[in-house]
Design a protein around this motif. Structure first.
Motif, mmCIF file in Angstrom:
data_model
loop_
_atom_site.group_PDB
_atom_site.id
_atom_site.type_symbol
_atom_site.label_atom_id
_atom_site.label_comp_id
_atom_site.label_asym_id
_atom_site.label_seq_id
_atom_site.Cartn_x
_atom_site.Cartn_y
_atom_site.Cartn_z
ATOM 1 N N GLY A 254 0.838 -1.191 0.000
ATOM 2 C CA GLY A 254 0.000 0.000 0.000
ATOM 3 C C GLY A 254 0.869 1.236 0.000
ATOM 4 N N PRO A 255 0.513 2.270 -0.758
ATOM 5 C CA PRO A 255 1.387 3.435 -0.904
ATOM 6 C C PRO A 255 1.356 4.416 0.254
ATOM 7 N N GLY A 256 0.339 4.338 1.144
ATOM 8 C CA GLY A 256 0.154 5.369 2.153
ATOM 9 C C GLY A 256 -0.590 6.549 1.557
ATOM 10 N N PRO A 257 -0.716 7.646 2.280
ATOM 11 C CA PRO A 257 -0.192 7.904 3.625
ATOM 12 C C PRO A 257 -0.870 7.042 4.694
ATOM 13 N N PHE A 258 -0.141 6.894 5.831
ATOM 14 C CA PHE A 258 -0.653 6.165 6.982
ATOM 15 C C PHE A 258 -0.431 7.003 8.234
ATOM 16 N N ARG A 259 -1.383 6.922 9.153
ATOM 17 C CA ARG A 259 -1.188 7.519 10.485
ATOM 18 C C ARG A 259 -1.548 6.491 11.548
ATOM 19 N N LEU A 260 -0.627 6.263 12.474
ATOM 20 C CA LEU A 260 -0.863 5.452 13.659
ATOM 21 C C LEU A 260 -0.660 6.378 14.845
ATOM 22 N N LEU A 261 -1.760 6.762 15.498
ATOM 23 C CA LEU A 261 -1.715 7.773 16.545
ATOM 24 C C LEU A 261 -2.353 7.232 17.827
ATOM 25 N N ASN A 262 -1.586 7.242 18.916
ATOM 26 C CA ASN A 262 -2.107 6.981 20.252
ATOM 27 C C ASN A 262 -2.773 5.615 20.368
#
Length: 445
Positions: A254-262
């Motif tokens: 997968g190209p992203g973007p990705f966010r992994l938050l908290n």
């Protein structure tokens, strides 16, 4: 008269000697000054300006959307798939809190760019404060979306599916005997996803509980082969296996973007990994990744249980990554050598000569209770790859990096095979082995 002439000649000679001494010291000083200048110029010839890192290009932000459509309630024993199929962009599907829905459920492709939201009927009673993540104790207020086993996930995105948001949902296997590879499958690999238009995108999971059962082998919590995807304020736990890598979250196609938050993120092999298998989309590099304020951990009882433990976080193919303000803890040498954090570029099966790690910022983190700190690999050992470059490791605390206690080398940093532009700045390191080990070619910049 002759005595006067003799004295005059003596004074002239003395003056000449004095002037000669002055000229000697002037010449010596000028020569030394010139020599120093030449040394500085020579030294500067081999230096370059500090590498400028490229930050993630854009945020993935998928905030809770204002509803513009209808609300559909699905009670226990109701047809969740029919509700998904009928939903229109902007609609909300409310699943009854505490009810179980057994999949596999497929997210269908819909027109438009408004989110379809799936949430618990008890969402208004769930934690909502900024920075507060859910925990297993919140499960009674969540509906359950369950994998039936038979190798199938609980939830799967159809090729190209987009704009879905899940809030306050529990995802799990149907029981501790179920066989499955991952609980949530966002995207795929191989012929099913070998072009960008087949990638699912704009997907968000907020305050969800994703888990396997103690003693159960499940390889992955969430397969992240998608684009524009957020995982926030969630709890992902108990993903482990023997003889196979296992992760809370992992993606390679997968190209992203990705966010992994908290989030709380728990996996035996790698808690989180990007890369590892060759992408089936040509020239794909997961990119524009933000990983902030998460808690990465392995339960210490896994050590006695013999699960395949490797590391807490790994990049094998990624660019433009920020890892900031996280806690990483409990990693020991078992299926690997004990390093907590790996930046190890990898053309895994020989089909990804474009694989690269570049523009990574590892800042303001705590890394503790591990057999070693960080490993950086400049180029792949086995197949051609691009070079690891522009990594900054700044303002982190490494404590209890102890090879004896956690079965590792005890060093803070190992660098091998010609990385480029590595900055290590203002870290506090409490460790038992070497501070830095470097080998196999020059590391430049």
């Amino acid at each position: 008269m002759s005595d006067v002439n003799h004295e005059s000649r003596w004074r002239v000679k003395k003056q000449i000697r004095r002037q000669g001494s002055v000229r000697f010291f002037v010449v010596l000083f000028v020569s030394l000054f010139i020599l120093l200048g030449l040394v500085i110029v020579w030294a500067q010839r081999g230096r370059r300006e500090p590498a400028v890192q490229v930050r993630p290009r854009r945020a993935t932000d998928t905030p809770a959307p204002a509803s513009s459509g209808k609300v559909t309630s699905v009670k226990a024993r109701g047809n969740f798939q029919a509700a998904l199929d009928a939903a229109r962009p902007g609609d909300i599907i409310e699943l009854e809190a505490g009810a179980s829905f057994t999949g596999t459920f497929i997210l269908p492709v819909k027109p438009g760019a408004e989110f379809i939201t799936v949430r618990s009927s008890a969402s208004s009673r769930m934690p909502r404060a900024e920075g507060v993540r859910v925990s297993p104790s919140d499960a009674p207020q969540m509906p359950k979306i369950l994998s039936p086993g038979r190798g199938q996930p609980a939830l799967k995105a159809a090729p190209g599916a987009h704009h879905y948001r899940f809030e306050n949902i529990e995802f799990a296997p149907i029981d501790d005997k179920a066989f499955l590879y991952q609980v949530i499958q966002l995207g795929s690999f191989g012929a099913e996803q070998d072009s960008l238009d087949e990638v699912p995108h704009h997907l968000s999971f907020d305050r969800c509980y994703v888990h396997a059962f103690p003693g159960q082998e499940v390889i992955r919590g969430i397969l992240l082969n998608s684009a524009h995807t957020d995982l926030t304020n969630s709890h992902v736990s108990d993903f482990k296996a023997r003889g196979f890598d296992s992760q809370a979250v992992g993606g390679n196609n997968g190209p992203g973007p990705f966010r992994l938050l908290n989030n709380y993120l728990e996996g035996a092999g790698e808690n989180v990994i990007f890369g590892g298998d060759d992408p089936s989309i040509a020239n794909l590099v997961p990119a524009d990744i933000e990983i902030r304020r998460n808690h990465f951990a392995k339960p210490v009882q896994w050590r006695a249980e013999g699960w395949g433990v490797k590391n807490l976080f790994e990049l094998k193919n990624a660019r433009r990554v920020i890892i900031d303000g996280n806690v990483f803890e409990n990693n020991w040498g078992q299926a690997q050598t004990g390093e907590a954090i790996l930046f190890t570029v990898r053309n895994q099966s020989g089909g990804c000569n474009w694989c690269v790690i570049e523009d990574v910022q590892f800042t303001n983190n705590i890394v503790r209770h591990a057999g070693a700190g960080i490993m950086i690999l400049g180029v792949d050992y086995y197949f051609p790859s691009e070079q690891t470059k522009r990594i900054t490791i700044r303002n982190n605390l490494f404590e209890d990096i102890d090879g004896g206690a956690w079965n590792g080398r005890g060093e803070f940093l190992m660098m091998t095979r010609t990385a480029q532009d590595i900055t290590v700045d203002h870290n506090t390191i409490l460790h038992s082995g070497n501070l830095i080990s470097v080998g196999e070619g020059p590391h430049t910049g």
